[in-house]
Scaffold this motif. Structure first.
Motif, PDB file in Angstrom:
ATOM      1  N   SER A  96     -33.544   1.594   6.246  1.00 48.94           N
ATOM      2  CA  SER A  96     -34.040   1.520   4.965  1.00 48.94           C
ATOM      3  C   SER A  96     -32.640   1.581   3.773  1.00 48.94           C
ATOM      4  N   ILE A  97     -31.371   2.084   5.024  1.00 44.65           N
ATOM      5  CA  ILE A  97     -29.737   2.119   3.740  1.00 44.65           C
ATOM      6  C   ILE A  97     -29.365   0.604   3.597  1.00 44.65           C
ATOM      7  N   TYR A  98     -29.552  -0.200   5.202  1.00 46.78           N
ATOM      8  CA  TYR A  98     -29.078  -1.613   5.123  1.00 46.78           C
ATOM      9  C   TYR A  98     -29.936  -2.461   3.763  1.00 46.78           C
ATOM     10  N   GLN A  99     -31.554  -2.636   4.227  1.00 50.68           N
ATOM     11  CA  GLN A  99     -31.989  -2.700   3.230  1.00 50.68           C
ATOM     12  C   GLN A  99     -31.550  -2.943   1.688  1.00 50.68           C
ATOM     13  N   GLU A 100     -31.624  -1.401   1.276  1.00 56.98           N
ATOM     14  CA  GLU A 100     -30.883  -1.462   0.036  1.00 56.98           C
ATOM     15  C   GLU A 100     -29.396  -1.449  -0.346  1.00 56.98           C
ATOM     16  N   PHE A 101     -28.596  -1.307   0.566  1.00 59.37           N
ATOM     17  CA  PHE A 101     -27.189  -2.159   0.538  1.00 59.37           C
ATOM     18  C   PHE A 101     -26.796  -3.887   0.344  1.00 59.37           C
ATOM     19  N   LEU A 102     -28.247  -4.373   1.578  1.00 59.45           N
ATOM     20  CA  LEU A 102     -27.847  -5.783   1.361  1.00 59.45           C
ATOM     21  C   LEU A 102     -27.226  -6.783   0.330  1.00 59.45           C
ATOM     22  N   PRO A 103     -28.220  -6.444  -1.397  1.00 60.83           N
ATOM     23  CA  PRO A 103     -27.562  -7.502  -2.095  1.00 60.83           C
ATOM     24  C   PRO A 103     -26.067  -6.820  -2.549  1.00 60.83           C
ATOM     25  N   TYR A 104     -26.211  -5.762  -2.126  1.00 58.40           N
ATOM     26  CA  TYR A 104     -24.368  -5.474  -3.153  1.00 58.40           C
ATOM     27  C   TYR A 104     -22.942  -6.033  -1.668  1.00 58.40           C
ATOM     28  N   ALA A 105     -23.408  -6.346  -0.673  1.00 60.49           N
ATOM     29  CA  ALA A 105     -22.271  -6.520   0.558  1.00 60.49           C
ATOM     30  C   ALA A 105     -22.191  -7.974   0.503  1.00 60.49           C
ATOM     31  N   LYS A 106     -21.187  -8.031   1.089  1.00 57.03           N
ATOM     32  CA  LYS A 106     -20.277  -8.798   0.645  1.00 57.03           C
ATOM     33  C   LYS A 106     -20.024  -9.544   2.501  1.00 57.03           C
ATOM     34  N   TYR A 107     -19.927  -8.788   3.142  1.00 54.59           N
ATOM     35  CA  TYR A 107     -19.363  -8.965   4.700  1.00 54.59           C
ATOM     36  C   TYR A 107     -20.233  -8.009   5.484  1.00 54.59           C
ATOM     37  N   LEU A 108     -20.892  -8.887   6.206  1.00 52.62           N
ATOM     38  CA  LEU A 108     -21.957  -8.425   7.351  1.00 52.62           C
ATOM     39  C   LEU A 108     -21.216  -8.824   8.466  1.00 52.62           C
ATOM     40  N   TYR A 109     -20.663  -7.353   9.953  1.00 59.49           N
ATOM     41  CA  TYR A 109     -20.223  -7.422  10.877  1.00 59.49           C
ATOM     42  C   TYR A 109     -21.587  -7.509  11.899  1.00 59.49           C
ATOM     43  N   ILE A 110     -22.296  -8.440  12.386  1.00 58.23           N
ATOM     44  CA  ILE A 110     -23.491  -8.170  13.093  1.00 58.23           C
ATOM     45  C   ILE A 110     -23.179  -8.547  14.651  1.00 58.23           C
ATOM     46  N   THR A 111     -23.646  -8.105  15.055  1.00 56.39           N
ATOM     47  CA  THR A 111     -23.545  -8.369  16.603  1.00 56.39           C
ATOM     48  C   THR A 111     -24.953  -8.715  16.888  1.00 56.39           C
ATOM     49  N   LYS A 112     -24.850 -10.494  17.680  1.00 54.18           N
ATOM     50  CA  LYS A 112     -26.725 -10.897  17.883  1.00 54.18           C
ATOM     51  C   LYS A 112     -26.521 -10.190  19.358  1.00 54.18           C
ATOM     52  N   VAL A 113     -27.526  -9.448  19.533  1.00 56.87           N
ATOM     53  CA  VAL A 113     -28.068  -9.297  21.637  1.00 56.87           C
ATOM     54  C   VAL A 113     -28.648  -9.360  21.423  1.00 56.87           C
ATOM     55  N   GLU A 114     -28.815 -10.610  22.649  1.00 54.56           N
ATOM     56  CA  GLU A 114     -29.086 -11.435  23.642  1.00 54.56           C
ATOM     57  C   GLU A 114     -31.057 -10.269  24.070  1.00 54.56           C
ATOM     58  N   ASP A 115     -32.041  -9.708  23.363  1.00 53.62           N
ATOM     59  CA  ASP A 115     -32.196  -9.140  24.105  1.00 53.62           C
ATOM     60  C   ASP A 115     -33.613  -8.422  22.619  1.00 53.62           C
ATOM     61  N   ASN A 116     -34.947  -8.810  23.441  1.00 56.60           N
ATOM     62  CA  ASN A 116     -36.035  -8.266  22.810  1.00 56.60           C
ATOM     63  C   ASN A 116     -36.218  -6.292  22.951  1.00 56.60           C
ATOM     64  N   LYS A 117     -36.211  -5.474  22.131  1.00 56.40           N
ATOM     65  CA  LYS A 117     -37.043  -4.636  22.676  1.00 56.40           C
ATOM     66  C   LYS A 117     -37.848  -3.326  21.679  1.00 56.40           C
ATOM     67  N   ASP A 118     -38.838  -2.880  21.435  1.00 55.39           N
ATOM     68  CA  ASP A 118     -39.760  -2.530  21.302  1.00 55.39           C
ATOM     69  C   ASP A 118     -38.665  -1.145  20.101  1.00 55.39           C
ATOM     70  N   ALA A 119     -39.549  -1.839  19.132  1.00 54.44           N
ATOM     71  CA  ALA A 119     -38.505  -0.261  17.778  1.00 54.44           C
ATOM     72  C   ALA A 119     -39.484  -0.366  16.926  1.00 54.44           C
ATOM     73  N   ASP A 120     -38.657   0.395  16.091  1.00 54.70           N
ATOM     74  CA  ASP A 120     -39.763   1.024  14.460  1.00 54.70           C
ATOM     75  C   ASP A 120     -38.465   1.406  14.020  1.00 54.70           C
ATOM     76  N   ALA A 121     -37.376   0.261  13.480  1.00 57.16           N
ATOM     77  CA  ALA A 121     -36.223   0.045  12.693  1.00 57.16           C
ATOM     78  C   ALA A 121     -35.628  -1.156  12.898  1.00 57.16           C
ATOM     79  N   TYR A 122     -35.534  -1.851  11.454  1.00 58.22           N
ATOM     80  CA  TYR A 122     -35.110  -3.101  11.347  1.00 58.22           C
ATOM     81  C   TYR A 122     -34.348  -3.383  10.592  1.00 58.22           C
ATOM     82  N   PHE A 123     -33.451  -4.886  10.957  1.00 55.61           N
ATOM     83  CA  PHE A 123     -32.309  -5.071   9.630  1.00 55.61           C
ATOM     84  C   PHE A 123     -32.885  -6.277   9.617  1.00 55.61           C
ATOM     85  N   PRO A 124     -33.034  -6.402   7.468  1.00 55.91           N
ATOM     86  CA  PRO A 124     -33.685  -6.574   6.225  1.00 55.91           C
ATOM     87  C   PRO A 124     -33.587  -8.264   7.104  1.00 55.91           C
TER      88      PRO A 124
END
Ligand SMILES: NC(=O)c1ccc[n+]([C@@H]2O[C@H](COP(=O)([O-])OP(=O)(O)OC[C@H]3O[C@@H](n4cnc5c(N)ncnc54)[C@H](OP(=O)(O)O)[C@@H]3O)[C@@H](O)[C@H]2O)c1
Length: 156
Positions: A96-124
């Motif tokens: 929820s916090i990523y979603q709300e702050f995304l419009p204001y963020a200048k830099y994103l440090y994203i680790t992209k994991v080469e895997d799929n997992k069952d989840a209930d929380a997502y990055f926008p």
């Protein structure tokens, strides 16, 4: 912002991370050490404790929440604080916090994991065209491969 995401932008399940990636935790520590970290109440409660050498800001709607850290009750309060901050401020989740702050963020440090997992929380969803993307490095833990990227928002 700093985040680790799977192939479908998944980031968590049952208020826990999806992977145990020691080298990514090292990257997280090196990137955020001596900085301010901002998080939602649920992410704060998912941590094993306070992270050393980082100023913590927790966002909650609950005005009775007692904590020996900086507490804010809206995104605006946090944004006003960030404007006055000398050091870098990192939004460290969760969904929820990523979603709300995304419009204001200048830099994103994203680790992209080469895997799929069952989840209930997502990055926008983000549009790569809106960012200048730099590959910082590749890594692997327990047979799981991942790459660290830095996204810088284009100014237009
Ligand atoms: N993969 C990664 O890099 C990563 C990083 C961090 C977290 N995560 C995962 O993300 C998941 C947690 O995400 P989440 O979305 O459920 O929780 P969250 O974003 O960590 O926290 C949500 C809480 O933050 C507060 N909040 C959010 N927006 C607010 C606003 N505008 N004003 C005031 N308070 C606000 C509310 O607290 P109150 O209910 O107290 O009002 C809300 O319940 C977990 O699975 C965690 O492991 C993954």
């Amino acid at each position: 912002m700093i985040v680790a995401i799977g192939k479908n932008n998944e980031i968590g399940k049952d208020n826990k991370l999806l992977w145990h990636l020691p080298n990514d935790l090292k990257f997280f520590k090196e990137t955020t050490i001596n900085k301010t970290i901002i998080m939602g109440r649920k992410t704060f409660e998912s941590l094993p404790g306070k992270l050393p050498k980082r100023k913590h800001i927790i966002i909650t709607t609950n005005h009775d929440y007692q904590l020996d850290e900086i507490l804010f009750h809206s995104i605006k309060e946090a944004l006003d604080y960030i404007k006055t901050c000398k050091e870098e401020c990192f939004v460290i989740g969760g969904a929820s916090i990523y979603q709300e702050f995304l419009p204001y963020a200048k830099y994103l440090y994203i680790t992209k994991v080469e895997d799929n997992k069952d989840a209930d929380a997502y990055f926008p969803e983000i549009k790569d065209d809106n960012y200048i993307i730099t590959l910082l490095g590749a890594n692997e833990d327990n047979g799981i491969k991942y790459k660290h990227y830095k996204y810088e928002k284009r100014s237009n």
